[in-house]
Write a protein that holds these residues in place. Sequence first.
Motif, PDB file in Angstrom:
ATOM      1  N   ASP A  71       1.251  -3.920   1.257  1.00 37.95           N
ATOM      2  CA  ASP A  71       1.797  -5.188   1.232  1.00 37.95           C
ATOM      3  C   ASP A  71       3.122  -5.358   0.906  1.00 37.95           C
ATOM      4  OD1 ASP A  71       1.780  -8.027   1.808  1.00 37.95           O
ATOM      5  OD2 ASP A  71       0.142  -8.469   0.082  1.00 37.95           O
ATOM      6  N   LEU A  72       4.051  -5.418   1.307  1.00 39.16           N
ATOM      7  CA  LEU A  72       5.233  -5.614   0.872  1.00 39.16           C
ATOM      8  C   LEU A  72       5.637  -7.017   0.552  1.00 39.16           C
ATOM      9  CD1 LEU A  72       7.266  -3.276   3.018  1.00 39.16           C
ATOM     10  CD2 LEU A  72       6.160  -2.656   0.951  1.00 39.16           C
ATOM     11  N   ASP A  73       5.796  -7.285  -0.642  1.00 44.33           N
ATOM     12  CA  ASP A  73       6.385  -8.720  -1.257  1.00 44.33           C
ATOM     13  C   ASP A  73       6.766  -8.468  -2.482  1.00 44.33           C
ATOM     14  OD1 ASP A  73       6.368 -11.029  -2.177  1.00 44.33           O
ATOM     15  OD2 ASP A  73       4.762 -11.922  -1.242  1.00 44.33           O
ATOM     16  N   ASP A  74       8.046  -8.995  -2.880  1.00 46.54           N
ATOM     17  CA  ASP A  74       8.731  -8.927  -4.352  1.00 46.54           C
ATOM     18  C   ASP A  74       7.991  -9.629  -5.372  1.00 46.54           C
ATOM     19  OD1 ASP A  74      10.350  -6.441  -3.847  1.00 46.54           O
ATOM     20  OD2 ASP A  74      11.690  -7.756  -2.939  1.00 46.54           O
ATOM     21  N   ASP A  75       6.831 -10.384  -4.858  1.00 46.81           N
ATOM     22  CA  ASP A  75       6.228 -11.067  -6.068  1.00 46.81           C
ATOM     23  C   ASP A  75       5.695 -10.300  -6.990  1.00 46.81           C
ATOM     24  OD1 ASP A  75       4.818 -13.955  -6.534  1.00 46.81           O
ATOM     25  OD2 ASP A  75       3.409 -12.266  -6.944  1.00 46.81           O
ATOM     26  N   PRO A  76       5.939 -10.427  -8.187  1.00 43.07           N
ATOM     27  CA  PRO A  76       5.653  -9.490  -9.261  1.00 43.07           C
ATOM     28  C   PRO A  76       4.047  -9.064  -9.201  1.00 43.07           C
ATOM     29  CG  PRO A  76       5.863 -11.720 -10.293  1.00 43.07           C
ATOM     30  CD  PRO A  76       6.395 -11.787  -8.951  1.00 43.07           C
ATOM     31  N   GLU A  77       3.142  -9.982  -9.110  1.00 47.91           N
ATOM     32  CA  GLU A  77       1.588  -9.559  -9.013  1.00 47.91           C
ATOM     33  C   GLU A  77       1.619  -8.306  -7.935  1.00 47.91           C
ATOM     34  OE1 GLU A  77       2.583 -12.573  -9.441  1.00 47.91           O
ATOM     35  OE2 GLU A  77       2.087 -12.986 -11.564  1.00 47.91           O
ATOM     36  N   THR A  78       2.248  -8.716  -6.925  1.00 49.19           N
ATOM     37  CA  THR A  78       2.216  -7.627  -5.607  1.00 49.19           C
ATOM     38  C   THR A  78       2.618  -6.454  -5.895  1.00 49.19           C
ATOM     39  OG1 THR A  78       2.117  -9.745  -4.170  1.00 49.19           O
ATOM     40  CG2 THR A  78       2.395  -7.504  -3.044  1.00 49.19           C
ATOM     41  N   THR A  79       4.093  -6.567  -6.465  1.00 52.06           N
ATOM     42  CA  THR A  79       4.582  -5.096  -6.897  1.00 52.06           C
ATOM     43  C   THR A  79       3.974  -4.377  -7.873  1.00 52.06           C
ATOM     44  OG1 THR A  79       7.047  -6.135  -6.683  1.00 52.06           O
ATOM     45  CG2 THR A  79       6.647  -4.395  -8.178  1.00 52.06           C
ATOM     46  N   ARG A  80       3.431  -5.023  -9.033  1.00 55.07           N
ATOM     47  CA  ARG A  80       2.463  -4.507  -9.882  1.00 55.07           C
ATOM     48  C   ARG A  80       1.326  -3.757  -9.084  1.00 55.07           C
ATOM     49  NH1 ARG A  80       4.614  -8.200 -14.083  1.00 55.07           N
ATOM     50  NH2 ARG A  80       3.247  -9.761 -13.116  1.00 55.07           N
ATOM     51  N   ALA A  81       0.448  -4.358  -8.433  1.00 59.00           N
ATOM     52  CA  ALA A  81      -0.790  -3.954  -7.806  1.00 59.00           C
ATOM     53  C   ALA A  81      -0.515  -2.808  -6.946  1.00 59.00           C
ATOM     54  CB  ALA A  81      -1.391  -5.094  -6.875  1.00 59.00           C
ATOM     55  N   ASN A  82       0.703  -2.975  -6.100  1.00 57.92           N
ATOM     56  CA  ASN A  82       1.076  -1.758  -5.321  1.00 57.92           C
ATOM     57  C   ASN A  82       1.453  -0.257  -6.072  1.00 57.92           C
ATOM     58  OD1 ASN A  82       1.022  -2.732  -2.489  1.00 57.92           O
ATOM     59  ND2 ASN A  82       2.847  -3.605  -2.809  1.00 57.92           N
ATOM     60  N   VAL A  83       2.176  -0.475  -7.267  1.00 54.50           N
ATOM     61  CA  VAL A  83       2.543   0.484  -8.292  1.00 54.50           C
ATOM     62  C   VAL A  83       1.354   1.116  -8.677  1.00 54.50           C
ATOM     63  CG1 VAL A  83       3.543   1.318 -10.065  1.00 54.50           C
ATOM     64  CG2 VAL A  83       4.903  -0.049  -8.517  1.00 54.50           C
ATOM     65  N   THR A  84       0.490   0.259  -9.054  1.00 59.76           N
ATOM     66  CA  THR A  84      -0.981   0.849  -9.758  1.00 59.76           C
ATOM     67  C   THR A  84      -1.876   1.367  -8.732  1.00 59.76           C
ATOM     68  OG1 THR A  84      -1.120  -1.130 -11.371  1.00 59.76           O
ATOM     69  CG2 THR A  84      -3.226  -0.057 -10.647  1.00 59.76           C
ATOM     70  N   ARG A  85      -1.865   0.928  -7.508  1.00 59.69           N
ATOM     71  CA  ARG A  85      -2.705   1.444  -6.416  1.00 59.69           C
ATOM     72  C   ARG A  85      -1.940   2.861  -6.067  1.00 59.69           C
ATOM     73  NH1 ARG A  85      -2.354  -0.298  -0.049  1.00 59.69           N
ATOM     74  NH2 ARG A  85      -3.819   1.246   0.720  1.00 59.69           N
ATOM     75  N   LEU A  86      -0.730   3.024  -6.037  1.00 59.14           N
ATOM     76  CA  LEU A  86      -0.149   4.215  -5.599  1.00 59.14           C
ATOM     77  C   LEU A  86      -0.388   5.249  -6.775  1.00 59.14           C
ATOM     78  CD1 LEU A  86       3.041   3.031  -3.768  1.00 59.14           C
ATOM     79  CD2 LEU A  86       0.921   4.006  -2.778  1.00 59.14           C
ATOM     80  N   GLY A  87      -0.346   4.699  -7.988  1.00 57.82           N
ATOM     81  CA  GLY A  87      -0.409   5.666  -9.030  1.00 57.82           C
ATOM     82  C   GLY A  87      -1.709   6.186  -9.203  1.00 57.82           C
ATOM     83  N   LYS A  88      -2.818   5.484  -8.718  1.00 61.08           N
ATOM     84  CA  LYS A  88      -4.344   6.188  -8.572  1.00 61.08           C
ATOM     85  C   LYS A  88      -4.291   7.142  -7.486  1.00 61.08           C
ATOM     86  CE  LYS A  88      -6.497   2.110 -10.706  1.00 61.08           C
ATOM     87  NZ  LYS A  88      -7.476   1.060 -10.383  1.00 61.08           N
ATOM     88  N   LEU A  89      -3.476   6.795  -6.291  1.00 62.55           N
ATOM     89  CA  LEU A  89      -3.586   7.614  -5.219  1.00 62.55           C
ATOM     90  C   LEU A  89      -2.961   9.175  -5.590  1.00 62.55           C
ATOM     91  CD1 LEU A  89      -4.167   8.171  -2.018  1.00 62.55           C
ATOM     92  CD2 LEU A  89      -1.944   7.040  -1.647  1.00 62.55           C
TER      93      LEU A  89
END
Length: 223
Positions: A76-94
Amino acid sequence: MVATSSWEAALAKAAGARNVRPIVPPSIRHAPDYDLKPSDLTAVAGADDVLYASFEPFAGRIKSAAGSKAKMVELDLDDDPETTRANVTRLGKLFGTERAAAQWNSAFTTEWNSLSRQLKAARTGGKAPVVVAQAFTAWAAKLAGVQVAGTYGPDAVTPAQLSALSAKKPAFVLDNENMSTGTVLPGSEARQLEIVNYPGADLDLLSVYRKAADQMRKAFAGS
């Protein structure tokens, strides 16, 4: 690992991934308009992980090229900080790079707070300016700590919207450079700032926030 654009690639890099190849060259202003080349599809077919966004018109071809081998990861591409952090966390787990992802998120939060303080300090008279924003640049208004009086897009602004947005008497329009169609409020005294959502060739996601903050800081100080 293959990412469709520099945005997905930058998120993967932030999460700790290495050797991430974006398909769409960062020089392309509007990534979804890119025409895939046979070599792009070959790269996808040989990848273990493919990062993409559903709004990209070529997403279907990417999936077909990947076949059953690659792991397709929709972001989900959005530069909103909550979305950015969630994407980074998700990818880190992956990727199994949770520590690197957490460290980046911590640095990002520190940077966001610092930029936000600088923007608030740059306001003329300390008063927050009235802004209108394109649908995908509301995050920039959040960074600046200002309220969005109205939004437009991603479709073209209609005459009714033009009238309604102009009536808000905004000092600034936070347009989306990656989807810009020109002057948003012709005849208005609002100053239009072109906010970029996609990282550059260095895949530095923080640079997106720094650039936007620099634009707004200079504009606010001169208003």
